[in-house]
Design a protein around this motif. Structure first.
Motif, PDB file in Angstrom:
ATOM      1  N   ALA A 105     -69.877  49.207 -41.757  1.00  0.00           N
ATOM      2  CA  ALA A 105     -68.835  48.228 -42.100  1.00  0.00           C
ATOM      3  C   ALA A 105     -68.032  47.867 -40.856  1.00  0.00           C
ATOM      4  CB  ALA A 105     -67.928  48.775 -43.199  1.00  0.00           C
ATOM      5  N   ALA A 106     -67.685  48.854 -40.062  1.00  0.00           N
ATOM      6  CA  ALA A 106     -66.923  48.595 -38.833  1.00  0.00           C
ATOM      7  C   ALA A 106     -67.736  47.752 -37.852  1.00  0.00           C
ATOM      8  CB  ALA A 106     -66.490  49.904 -38.196  1.00  0.00           C
ATOM      9  N   SER A 107     -69.046  47.916 -37.856  1.00  0.00           N
ATOM     10  CA  SER A 107     -69.896  47.176 -36.917  1.00  0.00           C
ATOM     11  C   SER A 107     -70.081  45.720 -37.314  1.00  0.00           C
ATOM     12  CB  SER A 107     -71.269  47.847 -36.805  1.00  0.00           C
ATOM     13  OG  SER A 107     -72.084  47.544 -37.932  1.00  0.00           O
ATOM     14  N   ARG A 108     -69.637  45.330 -38.479  1.00  0.00           N
ATOM     15  CA  ARG A 108     -69.787  43.942 -38.924  1.00  0.00           C
ATOM     16  C   ARG A 108     -68.739  43.033 -38.289  1.00  0.00           C
ATOM     17  NH1 ARG A 108     -74.436  43.527 -39.370  1.00  0.00           N
ATOM     18  NH2 ARG A 108     -74.042  45.131 -37.851  1.00  0.00           N
ATOM     19  N   ARG A 109     -67.809  43.606 -37.565  1.00  0.00           N
ATOM     20  CA  ARG A 109     -66.803  42.873 -36.789  1.00  0.00           C
ATOM     21  C   ARG A 109     -66.022  41.849 -37.617  1.00  0.00           C
ATOM     22  NH1 ARG A 109     -69.627  41.676 -30.982  1.00  0.00           N
ATOM     23  NH2 ARG A 109     -70.161  43.814 -30.505  1.00  0.00           N
ATOM     24  N   LEU A 110     -65.468  42.309 -38.715  1.00  0.00           N
ATOM     25  CA  LEU A 110     -64.672  41.406 -39.547  1.00  0.00           C
ATOM     26  C   LEU A 110     -63.441  40.899 -38.811  1.00  0.00           C
ATOM     27  CD1 LEU A 110     -64.850  43.022 -43.094  1.00  0.00           C
ATOM     28  CD2 LEU A 110     -66.374  41.350 -42.015  1.00  0.00           C
ATOM     29  N   GLY A 111     -62.988  41.646 -37.824  1.00  0.00           N
ATOM     30  CA  GLY A 111     -61.825  41.221 -37.054  1.00  0.00           C
ATOM     31  C   GLY A 111     -62.024  39.890 -36.367  1.00  0.00           C
ATOM     32  N   MET A 112     -63.261  39.565 -36.010  1.00  0.00           N
ATOM     33  CA  MET A 112     -63.509  38.285 -35.348  1.00  0.00           C
ATOM     34  C   MET A 112     -63.208  37.112 -36.284  1.00  0.00           C
ATOM     35  SD  MET A 112     -67.708  38.284 -35.046  1.00  0.00           S
ATOM     36  CE  MET A 112     -67.718  37.086 -33.740  1.00  0.00           C
ATOM     37  N   LEU A 113     -63.217  37.357 -37.597  1.00  0.00           N
ATOM     38  CA  LEU A 113     -62.888  36.295 -38.546  1.00  0.00           C
ATOM     39  C   LEU A 113     -61.395  35.982 -38.553  1.00  0.00           C
ATOM     40  CD1 LEU A 113     -65.223  37.365 -41.470  1.00  0.00           C
ATOM     41  CD2 LEU A 113     -65.442  35.302 -40.062  1.00  0.00           C
ATOM     42  N   ALA A 114     -60.595  36.886 -38.039  1.00  0.00           N
ATOM     43  CA  ALA A 114     -59.143  36.689 -37.991  1.00  0.00           C
ATOM     44  C   ALA A 114     -58.659  36.212 -36.626  1.00  0.00           C
ATOM     45  CB  ALA A 114     -58.439  38.003 -38.356  1.00  0.00           C
ATOM     46  N   ASP A 115     -59.569  36.010 -35.700  1.00  0.00           N
ATOM     47  CA  ASP A 115     -59.207  35.602 -34.337  1.00  0.00           C
ATOM     48  C   ASP A 115     -58.780  34.140 -34.318  1.00  0.00           C
ATOM     49  OD1 ASP A 115     -58.949  35.031 -31.656  1.00  0.00           O
ATOM     50  OD2 ASP A 115     -61.033  35.492 -31.150  1.00  0.00           O
ATOM     51  N   GLU A 116     -57.498  33.902 -34.304  1.00  0.00           N
ATOM     52  CA  GLU A 116     -56.982  32.542 -34.378  1.00  0.00           C
ATOM     53  C   GLU A 116     -57.087  31.785 -33.052  1.00  0.00           C
ATOM     54  OE1 GLU A 116     -53.157  32.604 -36.266  1.00  0.00           O
ATOM     55  OE2 GLU A 116     -54.012  33.384 -38.131  1.00  0.00           O
ATOM     56  N   ASN A 117     -57.712  32.393 -32.036  1.00  0.00           N
ATOM     57  CA  ASN A 117     -57.978  31.678 -30.791  1.00  0.00           C
ATOM     58  C   ASN A 117     -59.083  30.642 -30.987  1.00  0.00           C
ATOM     59  OD1 ASN A 117     -56.067  33.005 -29.116  1.00  0.00           O
ATOM     60  ND2 ASN A 117     -57.434  34.776 -29.034  1.00  0.00           N
ATOM     61  N   ARG A 156     -65.100  29.843 -35.719  1.00  0.00           N
ATOM     62  CA  ARG A 156     -64.903  31.287 -35.931  1.00  0.00           C
ATOM     63  C   ARG A 156     -65.896  31.806 -36.963  1.00  0.00           C
ATOM     64  NH1 ARG A 156     -59.441  32.514 -38.588  1.00  0.00           N
ATOM     65  NH2 ARG A 156     -58.951  30.701 -37.357  1.00  0.00           N
ATOM     66  N   LEU A 157     -66.055  31.089 -38.047  1.00  0.00           N
ATOM     67  CA  LEU A 157     -66.996  31.494 -39.088  1.00  0.00           C
ATOM     68  C   LEU A 157     -68.431  31.442 -38.562  1.00  0.00           C
ATOM     69  CD1 LEU A 157     -67.056  32.354 -42.061  1.00  0.00           C
ATOM     70  CD2 LEU A 157     -67.332  29.953 -42.654  1.00  0.00           C
ATOM     71  N   ARG A 158     -68.726  30.373 -37.827  1.00  0.00           N
ATOM     72  CA  ARG A 158     -70.062  30.232 -37.250  1.00  0.00           C
ATOM     73  C   ARG A 158     -70.344  31.384 -36.275  1.00  0.00           C
ATOM     74  NH1 ARG A 158     -70.084  25.040 -35.928  1.00  0.00           N
ATOM     75  NH2 ARG A 158     -71.260  24.534 -37.805  1.00  0.00           N
ATOM     76  N   ALA A 159     -69.376  31.731 -35.439  1.00  0.00           N
ATOM     77  CA  ALA A 159     -69.554  32.821 -34.475  1.00  0.00           C
ATOM     78  C   ALA A 159     -69.817  34.146 -35.192  1.00  0.00           C
ATOM     79  CB  ALA A 159     -68.326  32.933 -33.573  1.00  0.00           C
ATOM     80  N   HIS A 160     -69.131  34.363 -36.289  1.00  0.00           N
ATOM     81  CA  HIS A 160     -69.340  35.605 -37.046  1.00  0.00           C
ATOM     82  C   HIS A 160     -70.777  35.692 -37.562  1.00  0.00           C
ATOM     83  CE1 HIS A 160     -68.670  38.951 -39.729  1.00  0.00           C
ATOM     84  NE2 HIS A 160     -69.091  38.229 -40.741  1.00  0.00           N
ATOM     85  N   PHE A 161     -71.248  34.628 -38.184  1.00  0.00           N
ATOM     86  CA  PHE A 161     -72.608  34.669 -38.731  1.00  0.00           C
ATOM     87  C   PHE A 161     -73.662  34.636 -37.630  1.00  0.00           C
ATOM     88  CE2 PHE A 161     -70.370  33.838 -42.686  1.00  0.00           C
ATOM     89  CZ  PHE A 161     -71.020  34.736 -43.523  1.00  0.00           C
ATOM     90  N   GLU A 162     -73.360  34.029 -36.492  1.00  0.00           N
ATOM     91  CA  GLU A 162     -74.287  34.099 -35.354  1.00  0.00           C
ATOM     92  C   GLU A 162     -74.367  35.524 -34.829  1.00  0.00           C
ATOM     93  OE1 GLU A 162     -72.801  31.058 -32.734  1.00  0.00           O
ATOM     94  OE2 GLU A 162     -73.954  29.487 -33.759  1.00  0.00           O
ATOM     95  N   TYR A 163     -73.241  36.233 -34.814  1.00  0.00           N
ATOM     96  CA  TYR A 163     -73.247  37.643 -34.416  1.00  0.00           C
ATOM     97  C   TYR A 163     -74.146  38.447 -35.360  1.00  0.00           C
ATOM     98  CZ  TYR A 163     -71.899  42.507 -34.506  1.00  0.00           C
ATOM     99  OH  TYR A 163     -71.954  43.883 -34.545  1.00  0.00           O
ATOM    100  N   LEU A 164     -73.996  38.233 -36.659  1.00  0.00           N
ATOM    101  CA  LEU A 164     -74.808  38.969 -37.629  1.00  0.00           C
ATOM    102  C   LEU A 164     -76.289  38.622 -37.478  1.00  0.00           C
ATOM    103  CD1 LEU A 164     -72.536  38.704 -40.797  1.00  0.00           C
ATOM    104  CD2 LEU A 164     -72.760  40.636 -39.217  1.00  0.00           C
ATOM    105  N   ALA A 165     -76.593  37.347 -37.233  1.00  0.00           N
ATOM    106  CA  ALA A 165     -77.984  36.934 -37.037  1.00  0.00           C
ATOM    107  C   ALA A 165     -78.575  37.590 -35.787  1.00  0.00           C
ATOM    108  CB  ALA A 165     -78.078  35.411 -36.948  1.00  0.00           C
ATOM    109  N   ALA A 166     -77.785  37.650 -34.721  1.00  0.00           N
ATOM    110  CA  ALA A 166     -78.259  38.297 -33.489  1.00  0.00           C
ATOM    111  C   ALA A 166     -78.519  39.784 -33.716  1.00  0.00           C
ATOM    112  CB  ALA A 166     -77.243  38.103 -32.366  1.00  0.00           C
TER     113      ALA A 166
END
Length: 139
Positions: free
Chosen positions: A41-53, A59-69
């Motif tokens: 669960a920790a490795s799924r990097r949910l924190g990146m979904l809260a990165d308001e930068n 942000r959503l696309r980056a999260h799912f690209e991370y999971l795909a990678a």
């Protein structure tokens, strides 16, 4: 081989440690699996979904690209541990059922929050609610 098809001896042998060493840290195989799921669960990097930068959609696309990678990194030979444990153990162990539910709920909540932000920014125009879309994306 899944949870039921793998014994503590198999795990110890693969880790290159004596079987008793596993029991020095975990009461049983279920407790070990619980720790594994927590780390997953920790490795799924949910924190990146809260990165308001980043704006919500990138942000959503980056999260799912991370999971795909991550899937690609393991040559698509393993699936989502939430799904794997949920399918195999949901009717066997309260501990694992609770951990799977908590992990999926946290993930769905994080995705839904980003979708709500996207709607507020005008980047999401679907008639479906962010909650419904969040559940769909996590499923």
């Amino acid at each position: 081989r899944g949870f039921n098809g793998t014994g503590i001896q198999d795990i110890a042998r693969t880790a290159g440690i004596p079987k008793g060493s596993v029991y020095n840290h975990f009461e049983n195989k279920e407790a070990l699996a619980g720790e594994v799921l927590d780390r997953y669960a920790a490795s799924r990097r949910l924190g990146m979904l809260a990165d308001e930068n980043l704006a919500p959609v990138p942000r959503l696309r980056a999260h799912f690209e991370y999971l795909a990678a991550d899937l690609e990194h393991f040559s698509y030979e393993r699936g989502c541990m939430f799904g794997n444990f949920g399918a195999e153990l949901s009717n066997q162990t309260d501990l694992m059922r609770g951990k799977v539910d908590a992990g999926l709920s946290a993930w769905t909540d994080a995705v839904t929050q980003v979708l709500e932000e996207a709607r507020e920014a005008g980047a999401l125009t679907s008639v479906l609610t962010p909650g419904r879309l969040g559940q769909f994306l996590v499923d």
